[in-house]
Motif scaffolding. Sequence first.
Motif, PDB file in Angstrom:
ATOM      1  N   SER A  49       0.826  -1.209   0.000  1.00 18.38           N
ATOM      2  CA  SER A  49       0.000   0.000   0.000  1.00 18.38           C
ATOM      3  C   SER A  49       0.858   1.257   0.000  1.00 18.38           C
ATOM      4  O   SER A  49       0.595   2.210  -0.749  1.00 18.38           O
ATOM      5  CB  SER A  49      -0.934   0.008   1.211  1.00 18.38           C
ATOM      6  N   SER A  50       1.908   1.273   0.841  1.00 17.56           N
ATOM      7  CA  SER A  50       2.789   2.436   0.878  1.00 17.56           C
ATOM      8  C   SER A  50       3.490   2.629  -0.457  1.00 17.56           C
ATOM      9  O   SER A  50       3.626   3.754  -0.953  1.00 17.56           O
ATOM     10  CB  SER A  50       3.820   2.289   1.995  1.00 17.56           C
ATOM     11  N   ALA A  51       3.944   1.528  -1.053  1.00 19.38           N
ATOM     12  CA  ALA A  51       4.636   1.621  -2.338  1.00 19.38           C
ATOM     13  C   ALA A  51       3.684   2.103  -3.426  1.00 19.38           C
ATOM     14  O   ALA A  51       4.050   2.944  -4.263  1.00 19.38           O
ATOM     15  CB  ALA A  51       5.242   0.275  -2.714  1.00 19.38           C
ATOM     16  N   ALA A  52       2.452   1.590  -3.429  1.00 20.35           N
ATOM     17  CA  ALA A  52       1.472   2.032  -4.434  1.00 20.35           C
ATOM     18  C   ALA A  52       1.150   3.505  -4.259  1.00 20.35           C
ATOM     19  O   ALA A  52       1.042   4.251  -5.240  1.00 20.35           O
ATOM     20  CB  ALA A  52       0.208   1.185  -4.330  1.00 20.35           C
ATOM     21  N   VAL A  91      -6.833   2.424   5.247  1.00 20.48           N
ATOM     22  CA  VAL A  91      -6.051   1.211   5.031  1.00 20.48           C
ATOM     23  C   VAL A  91      -4.904   1.069   6.026  1.00 20.48           C
ATOM     24  O   VAL A  91      -4.140   0.111   5.957  1.00 20.48           O
ATOM     25  CB  VAL A  91      -5.484   1.142   3.589  1.00 20.48           C
ATOM     26  N   THR A  92      -4.772   2.006   6.949  1.00 20.87           N
ATOM     27  CA  THR A  92      -3.683   1.959   7.914  1.00 20.87           C
ATOM     28  C   THR A  92      -4.181   2.423   9.266  1.00 20.87           C
ATOM     29  O   THR A  92      -5.099   3.241   9.351  1.00 20.87           O
ATOM     30  CB  THR A  92      -2.509   2.844   7.463  1.00 20.87           C
ATOM     31  N   VAL A  93      -3.542   1.893  10.317  1.00 23.68           N
ATOM     32  CA  VAL A  93      -3.844   2.323  11.675  1.00 23.68           C
ATOM     33  C   VAL A  93      -2.947   3.481  12.074  1.00 23.68           C
ATOM     34  O   VAL A  93      -3.397   4.506  12.581  1.00 23.68           O
ATOM     35  CB  VAL A  93      -3.683   1.152  12.664  1.00 23.68           C
ATOM     36  N   ASP A  97       6.927   3.021   6.803  1.00 27.79           N
ATOM     37  CA  ASP A  97       6.912   2.279   5.541  1.00 27.79           C
ATOM     38  C   ASP A  97       6.987   3.225   4.349  1.00 27.79           C
ATOM     39  O   ASP A  97       7.694   2.960   3.368  1.00 27.79           O
ATOM     40  CB  ASP A  97       5.633   1.450   5.432  1.00 27.79           C
ATOM     41  N   ALA A  98       6.246   4.335   4.443  1.00 24.47           N
ATOM     42  CA  ALA A  98       6.209   5.288   3.335  1.00 24.47           C
ATOM     43  C   ALA A  98       7.573   5.916   3.095  1.00 24.47           C
ATOM     44  O   ALA A  98       8.005   6.058   1.941  1.00 24.47           O
ATOM     45  CB  ALA A  98       5.179   6.376   3.621  1.00 24.47           C
TER      46      ALA A  98
END
Length: 284
Positions: free
Chosen positions: A93-96, A132-134, A140-141
Amino acid sequence: MDGRAVAPAAGTVLNALANGLGSAFALDFDVEASVTLGASGGDVTGDVAGHPDADTALVERCVALTTDRYGDGEGGRVETDSEIPLASGLKSSSAAANATVLATLDALGRADDVARVDAARLGVQAARDVGVTVTGAFDDATASMLGGLTLTDNREDELVFRDEVDWDAVVWTPPEQSFSADADVARCERVAPIADHVAALAERGDYGTAMTLNGFAFCAALDHPADPIVDALPNADGASLSGTGPSYVAVGGADALTEVHEQWKTHPGTVRLTTTQTTGARTT
């Protein structure tokens, strides 16, 4: 107006769910995003190559936030194509989000005008907006956007430090999926004293010990088996559950990791040999 960018996967040193501090490092396989912008005020639509039923709310929100901030609110279309398995703990998700934000900036002709860490913050905001994230996953980003290894305070979206690491890596991804937003946060918070110690180890540069300790703590908290970490030791310099799982990552020297690769190949799923990555996200 068209733009394209790629952003890498990442593995975990410290999961931020316990105390708000997180650490991750980029791995050398990518998500690619292609963005075509249209008229101001138009809708944004998305597509994930090979996954016609995938939720595209995150990447659509990334385009909308980026054009609102740096363009004229253009609508358009975004398509992503990923080497990273979805919901695997490898920061897909972070990569996208990173690839989409950067591709949108490329389409606007602004890719060189915006600091990469600020571009990462846009993706984090989009991830929070669509749920999509807590934590916001700023760790990660930043690892994916900047490359190398980062430690962040996700409560403030603050980059504490970035370091460049040069490791070979083995990644085992079991066949099941695990969504970060579904993690038992209260249970993770119970291991906060361990997470504090992991953060201190990472700040001293003892990344291998930090990620291994993180792995044991979060396998217990999230009910994943710790056996793969034990199997990786002592050949690996460090091994951990990645994110909220189900993937595991081990790092170290190439020869030693061959043994880990053979051990993990006995489990169902896929095993990948790769390396760390220091370039981060980039236009293509």
